[in-house]
Design a protein around this motif. Structure first.
Motif, short mmCIF file in Angstrom:
data_model
loop_
_atom_site.label_atom_id
_atom_site.label_comp_id
_atom_site.label_asym_id
_atom_site.label_seq_id
_atom_site.Cartn_x
_atom_site.Cartn_y
_atom_site.Cartn_z
N LEU A 193 -56.42 11.91 -52.30
CA LEU A 193 -57.40 11.01 -51.70
C LEU A 193 -56.72 10.14 -50.66
O LEU A 193 -56.08 9.14 -51.02
CB LEU A 193 -57.99 10.13 -52.81
CG LEU A 193 -59.22 9.31 -52.49
CD1 LEU A 193 -60.42 10.23 -52.28
CD2 LEU A 193 -59.52 8.33 -53.62
N PRO A 194 -56.80 10.47 -49.38
CA PRO A 194 -56.16 9.63 -48.36
C PRO A 194 -56.84 8.26 -48.32
O PRO A 194 -58.06 8.17 -48.39
CB PRO A 194 -56.41 10.41 -47.06
CG PRO A 194 -56.77 11.79 -47.48
CD PRO A 194 -57.47 11.64 -48.79
N TYR A 195 -56.02 7.22 -48.21
CA TYR A 195 -56.52 5.86 -48.33
C TYR A 195 -55.97 5.00 -47.19
O TYR A 195 -54.77 4.93 -46.96
CB TYR A 195 -56.09 5.27 -49.68
CG TYR A 195 -56.84 4.03 -50.08
CD1 TYR A 195 -57.99 4.10 -50.84
CD2 TYR A 195 -56.40 2.78 -49.66
CE1 TYR A 195 -58.70 2.96 -51.20
CE2 TYR A 195 -57.09 1.63 -50.01
CZ TYR A 195 -58.24 1.72 -50.78
OH TYR A 195 -58.93 0.59 -51.12
N ILE A 199 -54.08 9.14 -55.21
CA ILE A 199 -54.41 8.33 -54.04
C ILE A 199 -53.19 8.29 -53.12
O ILE A 199 -52.07 8.07 -53.59
CB ILE A 199 -54.83 6.91 -54.46
CG1 ILE A 199 -56.10 6.99 -55.34
CG2 ILE A 199 -55.08 6.03 -53.25
CD1 ILE A 199 -56.42 5.69 -56.07
N LEU A 200 -53.42 8.57 -51.84
CA LEU A 200 -52.31 8.58 -50.87
C LEU A 200 -52.55 7.44 -49.89
O LEU A 200 -53.36 7.58 -48.96
CB LEU A 200 -52.27 9.92 -50.14
CG LEU A 200 -51.26 10.05 -49.01
CD1 LEU A 200 -49.83 9.97 -49.54
CD2 LEU A 200 -51.46 11.34 -48.24
N TRP A 227 -52.93 7.38 -60.20
CA TRP A 227 -51.69 7.06 -59.50
C TRP A 227 -51.92 6.94 -58.00
O TRP A 227 -52.79 7.59 -57.44
CB TRP A 227 -50.66 8.16 -59.76
CG TRP A 227 -50.17 8.17 -61.19
CD1 TRP A 227 -50.79 8.72 -62.26
CD2 TRP A 227 -48.97 7.58 -61.68
NE1 TRP A 227 -50.06 8.53 -63.40
CE2 TRP A 227 -48.92 7.83 -63.07
CE3 TRP A 227 -47.92 6.86 -61.09
CZ2 TRP A 227 -47.87 7.38 -63.88
CZ3 TRP A 227 -46.87 6.43 -61.88
CH2 TRP A 227 -46.86 6.68 -63.27
N VAL A 228 -51.07 6.08 -57.39
CA VAL A 228 -51.10 5.96 -55.93
C VAL A 228 -49.70 6.27 -55.39
O VAL A 228 -48.69 5.83 -55.96
CB VAL A 228 -51.59 4.56 -55.48
CG1 VAL A 228 -50.72 3.44 -56.05
CG2 VAL A 228 -51.64 4.45 -53.95
N ALA A 229 -49.67 7.05 -54.32
CA ALA A 229 -48.40 7.34 -53.62
C ALA A 229 -48.34 6.51 -52.35
O ALA A 229 -49.35 6.38 -51.65
CB ALA A 229 -48.32 8.83 -53.29
N LEU A 230 -47.15 5.98 -52.06
CA LEU A 230 -46.99 5.09 -50.90
C LEU A 230 -45.82 5.56 -50.05
O LEU A 230 -44.75 4.95 -50.03
CB LEU A 230 -46.78 3.65 -51.39
CG LEU A 230 -47.97 3.11 -52.21
CD1 LEU A 230 -47.51 2.51 -53.52
CD2 LEU A 230 -48.75 2.11 -51.39
#
Lengths: 471, 471
Positions: A69-71, A91-92, A44-47
Motif C-alpha cells: 500500500l503506497p502511502y 504499508i510503504l 507493518w509500515v516500511a520506511l
C-alpha cells in the motif's frame, strides 16, 4: 489466488534484508483517513530511504504475494491509502524520501522525491524565482508521490493543467521490483508508449513513484482579483470565454459561487464579511496572473466593462489591495467549512463539458426535487467544468435524518452527470470509495483495457490491492 | 505464432461483411513514403466510413490473425505507415472518416474524425474564432489520426504542448474490435488509467483512433516577430528565460539558427534575403502571441533592451510588418530545403534537457571531429530542447562519398544524446526506422513494461506489426 498477509514473519524476514530501522508496526496515523470513513487494518509500515530499498521491498512483496500500500501524505479523500480489510498489506511510506534532488531554473524543471511535501516543493521553486503551480488545500501535508499518483487538481488547473501535466519524467518501481529510471527533463520525447502518463493517476496500482522531474513556470509579474456578479451560470461561461479572448492563459482562476454559498456563510460563519450589498444569484471569482508591464486594475476593469456591455455582468468588486484579494479568496475557501457546519447529505466531485454546466445545474435541481426537499450548494472550478455539487437538508433539519436517501441522492446526481458526458470523479480519483461508480459508469472497453493492463504489469495483484481495479 | 497475410480470400470474405466499395487493392500511394526509403508490400486497403465498420474490420483481422496497418496522411518520417515485408497487412485508411463532428467555441473544444486533414481542422477552428495550435510542415496532408498516434510536435509546442496535450477524449477501436467511446470533453476526469495518453503516441500498435475531442485556444490578439543575434546557445537559453519572465506563455516560438544555417542558405538558396549585414554566430527567431491591448513592438523592444543590458543580445531586427515577419520565418523554414540541396550524411531529430544544449552542441562537434571532417547545421525548436542536428560533408564534397561513415555518425550523435539524458526521437516517433534505437537506448524496465502492455492489449500482435515493438 488470494494474497498473503504482511505478517510478523514476513516483516522480520524483510527487515533482515534492509538496513536497520526500515520496518516497524504501523502507528495509528497510517490507519486513519481525513474523513474518518475507514479504519485501516493494523500491520507493518516500511520506511525506505532510497529507490534501491523500495525496489527490494516491492520485490519481496511480489515474491511472497503480499499486498503493498503506497502511502504519501495520507490526505486522499477516496480511501486509496487505507486498506480496511485483510489480508493486511505492507504499508510503504515514502516520507523519508523527501529530498529536492535538483532544481534547474533555466529549464523550468525541479526534481523531487516522492515524499517531498507539496508546500516544500512550492517554496523551493519560489526560492529560484519560479512557480510550481500545483496548489490545493492539503498542500502543507500532501506529498508529491501521492499527488502525482492521484493526478491531483486544485485551483490552478485552468491555466497550468492537472498534476499529470506538471510531470516531465518519473523514477518508479514497477510491480516486479524493477526500477524504471525515467527521470527525463525533456519537453519532447517520442520514444515509445507514455508509461509516465499511465503511472500518473494509477493510484499506486501499477507501481510506486519514487521521484519526478516537475515542470516549473515563471512567476506572474502581477496578479489581480475580482468578484463579478453574473446573471447565470451561462453568463459566467460567456464571461470566461470573453476573459480568455482578452487575456489568454493569463486567466489563472475562474471560480463559481452561487447565492446558496453566500447564504451558508451568513448562516454558519457570520464573521466572514459579505462583499455585496445585495447578494447576487451567481458570481465568479476571477484571478489574473499578468505579464510584466501590465496593470491588473486596468485588465480587470476592461473585463468588467466588456462583461457589462455584453449584458453578462451586473455588479463587480475589483480588489484594491492584496488584503482585499485575500478577503475575496476567503469567501471561496471557507464555503467548504460552512458546508461542513451545516452538514451535507451527499457531496459530489463532478465535471462536465463546459457548455453543459448550465443545463446540468438546472436539471439537477429538478431531478433532486423528485427525490425530496433539499438545498443545493453548487460551486467550484468553473473554468475546469469541475463543480462541487453538494446536497443539504432544508433549513432547520439535520443530515442525520436523511441517511436513508443518501444513496438515492448520489445516484440521482451521478446518473445525470453520466448522461451528460461528465465524470463522477473530477479530481479525487477512484480509490476504494468509487470502485462501484467506476464499474457502473465506465465505458466497458476502457474498463476491460484497464484490467488487461493491471494484469499484465502486476500479475500477482500486489499493488494497492482493492483500489481502482477489484482483484 | 506468425500472422497470416491479408490475401485475396481474406479480403473477399471481409468485403462481403461490409457495405459495398470498402475494400480495394492498394494503389501505389499507400505503398510509398515521403523520403522514398521504403516500398510497402502490395495488398489490400480498407476504407471504412464509420467506427462500426472499423470495428468489424479490426475484429475480422483479429479473428484471422491478419496484420492491420492504420493509415492517415502518409507523411510520417519513420516508416510507421509502411510495411516493407510480409505477411502483407491490411491497410486501414481513415480518409473517408474526415468529418468535423462538432465544434464548441465556448468550451474551446472541437471533435474531429481521424481522417480530417490538419489544415481543415485549423480552418474550422479559425472560423469559430479559435486556434487549433498544432502546426507543422505537412499540415495540408497529415490527418488527425496519424498526428495523434505519433504525438506530433511542430512549431507551437513551446506554448501549447505536443499533440498529446491537445486531446481531451478519444474514440478508438481496440485490437479485439471493441469500440472505446471515450470522446469526453472534460478538463478533469480522474476515473481510472489514462488510456487516452497511452493510445496517443502508440503509433497504431495498441488500437485505431477514429475520432478525438481536441482542445482549442483563443486566437492571440496580436503577434510580434523578431530575429535576435546572440553570443552563444547558452545566451539564447538565458534570453528565453528572460522572455518567459517578461511574457509568460505569450512566447509562442523560440527557434535557434546558427551561422551554418545562414551560410547554407547563401550557398544553396541565394534568393533568400540575408537579414543581417554581418551574419551572427547564432540567432533566435522569437514569436510572441499577445493579449488584447498589448503592443507587439513595445514587447519585443523591451525584450531586446533587457537582452542587451544582460549582455545576451548583440544585434536584432524587429519585424515592422506582416511581410517582414514572414521573411524572418522564411529563413527558418527554408533551412531544411537548403540542407536537402547540400545533402546531409545523417540527420538527427533529438531533444535534450534545456541546460544541456550548449554542452551538447560543443561536445557533439568535438566527437564528430574524431569521426571525420564534417560541417554541422544545428537549428530547431530551442524552447523545446529539440534540435535538428544535421551532419554534412565539407564544402565541395558529396554525401555519396560518405555512405560508409553514416552509421558511425548517427551512433556518435545518438550515443552522446543518450549520455546527456536526451531523446533520439524528439517528435517523429519510432515507426520501423528507429526500432533498433529504441531497443538500444530505452530504459530496460520501460521497454519490458511496453512489451507487457502490447501483449496484453493485442495478444495476436495484429496492430501495426513491426512498428515500435518487434513481434
Amino acid at each position: 489466488m488470494p494474497l498473503n498477509p504482511a505478517d510478523d514473519a514476513f516483516a522480520e524476514a524483510l527487515s533482515r534484508a534492509l538496513p536497520e530501522g526500515r520496518l516497524r508496526r504501523a502507528e495509528p496515523r497510517y490507519l486513519e483517513e481525513p474523513r474518518g470513513r475507514w479504519q485501516g487494518i493494523s500491520g507493518w509500515v516500511a520506511l525506505p530511504r532510497t529507490v534501491e530499498e523500495v525496489s527490494a521491498i516491492v520485490r519481496a512483496c511480489n515474491d511472497a504475494r503480499v499486498g503493498l500500500l503506497p502511502y504519501g501524505g495520507g490526505t486522499g479523500l477516496v480511501g486509496g491509502q487505507i486498506a480496511p480489510e485483510g489480508p493486511a498489506p505492507l504499508i510503504l511510506s515514502l516520507e523519508r524520501m523527501s529530498a529536492i534532488r535538483a532544481i534547474y531554473p533555466e529549464e523550468n524543471v525541479l526534481v523531487a522525491e516522492a515524499g517531498a511535501v507539496l508546500a516544500d516543493v512550492q517554496a523551493a521553486a519560489l526560492e529560484a524565482n519560479r512557480l510550481f503551480p500545483l496548489s490545493l488545500a492539503s498542500e502543507g501535508t500532501a506529498r508529491i508521490g501521492g499527488l502525482l499518483s492521484t493526478n491531483a487538481g486544485g485551483v490552478n488547473v485552468l491555466r497550468y493543467g492537472n498534476a499529470r501535466e506538471q510531470v516531465l519524467g518519473l523514477e518508479a518501481v514497477l510491480p516486479d521490483g524493477t526500477v524504471w529510471h525515467g527521470l527525463k527533463r525533456l519537453r519532447k520525447d517520442n520514444t515509445g508508449y507514455d508509461l509516465r502518463g499511465l503511472l500518473l493517476g494509477a493510484e499506486g496500482t501499477l507501481g510506486v513513484i519514487t521521484a519526478a522531474a516537475l515542470k516549473l513556470s515563471p512567476v506572474p509579474a502581477a496578479t489581480g482579483t475580482a468578484l463579478l456578479a453574473v446573471q447565470s451560470p451561462a453568463a459566467a461561461l460567456s464571461l470566461l470565454a470573453l476573459a480568455r479572448e482578452q487575456l489568454g492563459e493569463m486567466v489563472s482562476a475562474f471560480e463559481l459561487i452561487g447565492r446558496m454559498g453566500f447564504d451558508f456563510l451568513a448562516e454558519a460563519l457570520p464573521e466572514v464579511r459579505q462583499p455585496f450589498a445585495e447578494t447576487p444569484a451567481w458570481c465568479v471569482l476571477v484571478e489574473l496572473g499578468l505579464a510584466q508591464g501590465m496593470d491588473p486594475e486596468a485588465a480587470l476593469a476592461a473585463l468588467f466593462t466588456a462583461g457589462m456591455e455584453a449584458g453578462l455582468v451586473n455588479d463587480g468588486l475589483l480588489a484594491q489591495s492584496e488584503a482585499q484579494a485575500q478577503q475575496f479568496w476567503e469567501i471561496r475557501e471557507r464555503i467548504p467549512e460552512a458546508n461542513r457546519a451545516i452538514g451535507a447529505i451527499a457531496s459530489h466531485d463532478v465535471s462536465l463539458p463546459l457548455s453543459a454546466l448550465p443545463e446540468f445545474i438546472e436539471t439537477g435541481l429538478a431531478r433532486l426535487a423528485q427525490v425530496g426537499d433539499f438545498r443545493v450548494n453548487c460551486f467550484g472550478h468553473l473554468g475546469d467544468g469541475n463543480l462541487h455539487y453538494n446536497v443539504f437538508p432544508p433549513k432547520g433539519r439535520k443530515k442525520q435524518e436523511y441517511l436513508d436517501v443518501r444513496a438515492d441522492v448520489q445516484r440521482c446526481v451521478h446518473d445525470l452527470v453520466n448522461e451528460m458526458g461528465g465524470s463522477v470523479s473530477a479530481e479525487h480519483g477512484i480509490g476504494r470509495l468509487k470502485v462501484p461508480d467506476l464499474e457502473r459508469y465506465s465505458d466497458p472497453a476502457k474498463l476491460a483495457a484497464m484490467r488487461s493492463i493491471k494484469a499484465a504489469l502486476d500479475p500477482a495483484g500486489i499493488m494497492n490491492p482493492g483500489a481502482v481495479i477489484r482483484g
